[in-house]
Design an enzyme around this catalytic site. Structure first.
Site, PDB file in Angstrom:
ATOM      1  N   ASP A 184     125.472  72.120  56.893  1.00 32.15           N
ATOM      2  CA  ASP A 184     124.850  73.308  56.304  1.00 32.15           C
ATOM      3  C   ASP A 184     125.506  74.547  56.915  1.00 32.15           C
ATOM      4  OD1 ASP A 184     122.997  74.874  54.941  1.00 32.15           O
ATOM      5  OD2 ASP A 184     121.433  74.595  56.428  1.00 32.15           O
ATOM      6  N   GLY A 236     118.677  62.185  59.403  1.00 32.14           N
ATOM      7  CA  GLY A 236     119.062  62.413  58.014  1.00 32.14           C
ATOM      8  C   GLY A 236     120.112  61.488  57.443  1.00 32.14           C
ATOM      9  N   ASP A 241     124.552  63.609  57.001  1.00 32.18           N
ATOM     10  CA  ASP A 241     123.978  63.759  55.672  1.00 32.18           C
ATOM     11  C   ASP A 241     124.471  65.059  55.031  1.00 32.18           C
ATOM     12  OD1 ASP A 241     122.638  65.239  57.587  1.00 32.18           O
ATOM     13  OD2 ASP A 241     120.633  64.781  56.844  1.00 32.18           O
TER      14      ASP A 241
HETATM   15  P1  IMP Z   1     123.683  72.678  60.407  1.00 37.06           P
HETATM   16  O1  IMP Z   1     123.756  72.703  61.907  1.00 37.06           O
HETATM   17  O2  IMP Z   1     123.152  73.972  59.855  1.00 37.06           O
HETATM   18  O3  IMP Z   1     124.973  72.286  59.749  1.00 37.06           O
HETATM   19  O4  IMP Z   1     122.528  71.680  60.115  1.00 37.06           O
HETATM   20  C1  IMP Z   1     122.660  70.513  59.497  1.00 37.06           C
HETATM   21  C2  IMP Z   1     121.327  69.785  59.523  1.00 37.06           C
HETATM   22  O5  IMP Z   1     120.261  70.576  58.942  1.00 37.06           O
HETATM   23  C3  IMP Z   1     121.452  68.561  58.658  1.00 37.06           C
HETATM   24  O6  IMP Z   1     121.927  67.466  59.394  1.00 37.06           O
HETATM   25  C4  IMP Z   1     120.063  68.390  58.094  1.00 37.06           C
HETATM   26  O7  IMP Z   1     119.308  67.588  58.965  1.00 37.06           O
HETATM   27  C5  IMP Z   1     119.483  69.788  58.055  1.00 37.06           C
HETATM   28  N1  IMP Z   1     119.572  70.347  56.673  1.00 37.06           N
HETATM   29  C6  IMP Z   1     120.445  71.272  56.225  1.00 37.06           C
HETATM   30  N2  IMP Z   1     120.275  71.549  54.919  1.00 37.06           N
HETATM   31  C7  IMP Z   1     119.263  70.745  54.510  1.00 37.06           C
HETATM   32  C8  IMP Z   1     118.609  70.567  53.212  1.00 37.06           C
HETATM   33  O8  IMP Z   1     118.936  71.176  52.175  1.00 37.06           O
HETATM   34  N3  IMP Z   1     117.603  69.651  53.178  1.00 37.06           N
HETATM   35  C9  IMP Z   1     117.206  68.946  54.281  1.00 37.06           C
HETATM   36  N4  IMP Z   1     117.789  69.084  55.493  1.00 37.06           N
HETATM   37  C10 IMP Z   1     118.804  69.983  55.614  1.00 37.06           C
HETATM   38 MG    MG Z   2     121.194  65.680  60.054  1.00 38.20          MG
END
Ligand code: IMP
Ligand code: MG
Length: 181
Positions: free
Chosen positions: A106, A48, A103
């Site tokens: 989340d 990403g 990127d």
């Molecule tokens: P986390 O472990 O939940 O913080 O995940 C983060 C990862 O989930 C990011 O590096 C993205 O690859 C993916 N991700 C989270 N939100 C989105 C979104 O709105 N669109 C696309 N990919 C997302």
């Molecule tokens: Mg990512």
């Protein structure tokens, strides 16, 4: 810019290319000021972050290195839960100023598992630069040192972010159009 269709879903323009570039440039300028003389190592987390990483890096004027890694998730023991493993991290981080390029943060799960592994190598500083974050979705609080935009908890696409493999090539960021909108 207008509504686009990717797979089965529609996405509407959310952050245009000019605003994105402006913000990424501001982030790089702040990093230039803060990390002058430290020869930081940037670690971009694929897939990403590839576009954000390339743009930030172009706006840097200080001496800096960059490395690209992939995170693989596998099932650990009962106590560790899922474990993330970095693929392609060959650099020794001991005593280095390290900046993670993401990127989007989340839920924070990925970095909450990965950052302690890096801390283990005793970098001088471990900083996080993320283009986007969704505060409402954050389950594992992550300190983001350089943040582009705080966004609502809606699915985003473009500028490296994908929906089931597609949309990464878009130069702007789009938001999912939800039913009834
Ligand atoms: P986390 O472990 O939940 O913080 O995940 C983060 C990862 O989930 C990011 O590096 C993205 O690859 C993916 N991700 C989270 N939100 C989105 C979104 O709105 N669109 C696309 N990919 C997302
Ligand atoms: Mg990512």
């Amino acid at each position: 810019m207008s509504v686009i269709k990717v797979h089965d879903k529609e996405f509407q323009p959310y952050i245009d290319e000019v605003a994105l570039q402006q913000r990424v440039k501001e982030m790089a300028e702040q990093i230039n000021k803060d990390l002058q003389g430290e020869r930081p190592l940037f670690i971009a987390i694929l897939n990403g972050s590839f576009m954000f990483a390339a743009d930030v890096f172009k706006y840097l004027t200080i001496e800096a290195e960059i490395s690209f890694i992939k995170l693989a998730s596998y099932k650990g023991t009962k106590s560790t839960g899922n474990v993330v493993q970095a693929i392609g991290l060959d650099e020794d981080l001991f005593g280095r100023t390290v900046v993670i390029l993401e990127d989007i943060v989340d839920t924070g799960k990925t970095l909450s598992q990965f950052l302690p592994q890096l801390e283990h190598q005793q970098p001088k500083k471990l900083l996080v630069a993320s283009l986007l974050t969704k505060p409402e979705a954050m389950v594992h609080p992550i300190k983001i040192d350089y943040l582009g935009f705080s966004v609502p908890n809606k699915f985003l696409l473009g500028y490296g972010l994908d929906y089931d493999g597609l949309g990464r090539n878009l130069p702007a960021i789009y938001q999912l159009v939800e039913a009834g909108q």
